[in-house]
Design a protein around this motif. Structure first.
Motif, short mmCIF file in Angstrom:
data_model
loop_
_atom_site.label_atom_id
_atom_site.label_comp_id
_atom_site.label_asym_id
_atom_site.label_seq_id
_atom_site.Cartn_x
_atom_site.Cartn_y
_atom_site.Cartn_z
N LEU A 285 0.85 -1.19 0.00
CA LEU A 285 0.00 0.00 0.00
C LEU A 285 0.89 1.24 0.00
N HIS A 286 0.61 2.13 -0.95
CA HIS A 286 1.32 3.41 -0.99
C HIS A 286 0.41 4.48 -0.39
N VAL A 287 0.95 5.22 0.58
CA VAL A 287 0.21 6.30 1.24
C VAL A 287 0.99 7.59 1.08
N ILE A 288 0.34 8.59 0.50
CA ILE A 288 1.00 9.88 0.25
C ILE A 288 0.30 10.96 1.08
N TYR A 289 1.11 11.75 1.77
CA TYR A 289 0.60 12.89 2.54
C TYR A 289 1.15 14.18 1.93
N ASN A 290 0.24 15.06 1.58
CA ASN A 290 0.61 16.41 1.13
C ASN A 290 -0.08 17.41 2.05
N ASN A 291 0.74 18.26 2.67
CA ASN A 291 0.19 19.24 3.61
C ASN A 291 -0.71 18.53 4.63
#
Length: 649
Positions: A285-291
């Motif tokens: 699972l790829h999890v991306i956080y932006n701001n």
């Protein structure tokens, strides 16, 4: 924080389960409860169970006797000192209900839980569990109370056992309430067409003892061990971020000893509950956080032994992997400040665990409050503070503007000298506000440049101030030189041939000289009190001179009266010789009065002034020869002149 190895965590969980649960142990992963009977929560009493769940007698008030039960959030003070006082359910909820059982005298089935058809997945291993507490005190029944002994039987509705019956053994008393988790496992039929029935039987006889509480009955799927972590399946189970940061995480999972499982990743945001993540059905699972927004984000992967990964009832789950996004501190706005030069400046930030201040002409500092003891003009400007939380998260910088009021460098005009009646231009500088004292003699007392008109020498003090800053004061002395004043004295009167002393006076500052003019008939024109002996009327002027304030003059008039000679005989016979009573110099006394009387006291002549001499008549008729008497008043404050005059015919 150093991550905990997943395998070590599993060992710790297994040890905990062995210490706090009784029965078979799932050596793999568990799913979420498919059925979770908590009995609810609320005020006492709780609602009775259905007839399909128990055949015991429900008691809605008081303490249950043998063969009865109640649903309540506490046990009350039942049976004196025989029972523990339960003031909350197994979870610690003071409003949580539990089933409180006073067992039947004869062994019996006291609770039944049945699933619906299709509620459990076919050919799947499930855990059945319940929390049970012996509520009798160790001293109950003289220390010989009967302990509860309960058997779990799991079968189909057709009566087929799905696992061997599980027995809790004797549940002993304890000095404090001990909730014990008892559980067992079973595998559902392959066709999945029948419901599952769990029966709880009380094996011990009732009577003295055999009283217990039941809570939190669950069915949960059991499957193989699932390893999951950040970066790899054995990676750390937690990661942290700060609010507003960005990150890209890879979450890996694997099933120990099984390469054929189907996967479904789930997310739980801030405890709102687990939900499937659409399309995330692999072991990565790829999890991306932006701001990133603050919160606790949990991820886990579920697997199913068969192909029905879509049914949550068939799944077991990995332990959660957690991303904690820590909020940055909320720093209240700091109001702009105005401070006087040389005063202390204090700037205080709040909301964080530590702070970094920057500002004009200063190195960054962690001091908070920021204190500058002796402010200079170089300290004016914009200051910034960055607050850091105890988790190391920095808030956006908060700015505060600082204005510095310059210190007062007072200046005033020099001392000055004026003459009486003149004005002086005062001036002051170095501040914003001015207050001159005394105000008397000033055109404006609250301006930096007032015009002073003092009547005498005055020391003026000006108080100079800025906004809220300490004032300063300076003085200006205005010396008032009095103008020269000449006073020649009162007018004088003398008779011809007499002399008189003039009484001159002078006053004023810086007198350089004085004199009388004209100087004729004066014995000393440079004396204030010269002696004058003029032959005729004369005006003398006293002149005085000051080196600073000019000149002054004053005059005195000296009246010189002529000597009056009064003849005592005249002959008014019109012979042109001595026809009139001619009185020499009387004409020079225009205000004088002349009165003449006969020997009987009758007034026969009067005159004011003596412009026309008397001709010896009375009412136009000649008076007879004889002696007449006169009174002459010269009206000059001299004695009256009296005597007689003879008219000769």
């Amino acid at each position: 924080m150093r991550p905990i190895n997943f395998r070590i965590l599993l060992i710790l969980i297994s040890v905990w389960l062995s210490l706090n649960t009784y029965g078979q142990t799932c050596t793999g992963s568990l799913g979420d409860p498919v059925i979770n009977e908590t009995f609810g929560a609320g005020p006492n009493p709780g609602p009775a169970l259905s007839g399909q769940q128990t055949n015991m007698t429900y008691l809605n008030a008081g303490c249950p006797n043998d063969g009865s039960y109640t649903i309540a959030n506490n046990s009350g003070n039942c049976f004196g000192d025989a029972w523990h006082f339960l003031n909350h359910d197994h979870t610690g909820d003071p409003n949580g209900y539990m089933m409180i059982v006073n067992a039947s005298v004869a062994p019996s089935i006291f609770f039944t839980q049945q699933t619906n058809v299709g509620e459990l997945c076919p050919n799947t291993t499930y855990e059945f569990a319940a929390y049970i507490a012996n509520i009798c005190l160790p001293s109950t029944c003289g220390g010989k109370s009967t302990p509860p002994n309960i058997t779990f039987t799991i079968e189909t509705t057709g009566g087929t056992l799905l696992s061997p019956p599980y027995n809790t053994g004797d549940i002993q008393t304890s000095s404090t309430v001990q909730w014990i988790r008892y559980h067992t496992f079973f595998t559902t039929p392959a066709n999945g067409t029948q419901a599952v029935v769990v029966k709880m039987s009380n094996n011990a006889p009732g009577g003295c003892g055999n009283d217990f509480a039941l809570d939190d009955i669950t069915f949960r799927a059991c499957g193989p061990v699932i390893e999951a972590g950040f970066g790899s399946n054995l990676g750390p189970a937690t990661e942290t971020l700060c609010q507003g940061a960005s990150a890209d995480y890879t979450l890996n999972a694997s099933v120990v000893g099984d390469n054929t499982s189907f996967f479904q990743w789930q997310i739980n945001t801030n405890g709102a509950g687990w939900t499937d993540m659409s399309g995330n059905t692999t072991d990565v699972l790829h999890v991306i956080y932006n701001n990133a927004s603050p919160g606790i984000y949990q991820y886990r992967v579920g697997i199913a032994n068969g192909s029905d990964i879509t049914s949550e009832h068939c799944r077991v789950y990995s332990p959660p992997l957690t991303v904690t996004v820590n909020p940055y501190p909320v720093v209240p706005a700091i109001p702009d400040q105005t401070v006087c030069e040389t005063y202390p400046l204090t700037l205080t930030a709040s909301g964080g665990a530590s702070y970094t201040w920057t500002g004009p002409n200063m190195a960054p500092t962690s001091q908070n409050p920021l204190l500058i003891n002796n402010v200079t003009m170089a300290n004016a400007g914009t200051y910034s503070v960055v607050a850091m939380s105890d988790k190391g998260c920095a808030a956006p910088a908060v700015k505060v503007n600082v204005a510095v009021i310059p210190k007062i460098v007072p200046g005033v005009s020099p001392d000055m000298t004026i003459c009486a009646g003149e004005t002086a231009q005062l001036s002051a500088s170095g501040g914003k506000y001015y207050n001159w004292m005394p105000a008397a003699g000033l055109d404006h007392a609250n301006t930096p440049n007032p015009v002073a008109s003092p009547l005498q020498t005055t020391i003026y003090t000006v108080h100079i101030s800025n906004d809220g800053c300490a004032d300063s004061s300076k003085t200006v002395t205005v010396t008032v030189n009095q103008n020269p004043v000449a006073n020649a004295g009162s007018n004088k009167v003398i008779f011809e041939g007499q002399s008189v002393k003039l009484n001159g006076t002078i006053k004023g500052d810086n007198i350089t000289g004085f004199f009388w003019s004209p100087s004729t008939f004066l014995n000393d024109p440079k004396s204030l009190t010269p002696v004058a002996n003029p032959a005729d009327d004369i005006t003398y002027t006293l002149n005085v001179t000051s080196s600073s304030c000019g000149t002054s003059t004053s005059t005195v008039f000296v009246r010189v009266y002529k000597k009056v000679t009064i003849p005592n005989t005249f002959s008014p016979n019109n012979d042109g010789i001595n026809d009139f009573w001619n009185i020499d110099a009387l004409v020079t006394y225009p205000e004088s009065s002349v009165l003449v009387y006969n020997r009987y006291g009758q007034e026969i002549f009067q005159s004011v002034g003596y412009a026309k001499p008397w001709n010896g008549t009375f009412n136009g008729s000649a008076l007879p020869a004889g002696t007449y008497y006169y009174i002459i008043d010269l009206k000059n404050n001299t004695p009256k002149l009296t005597g007689w005059v003879l008219i000769a015919r």
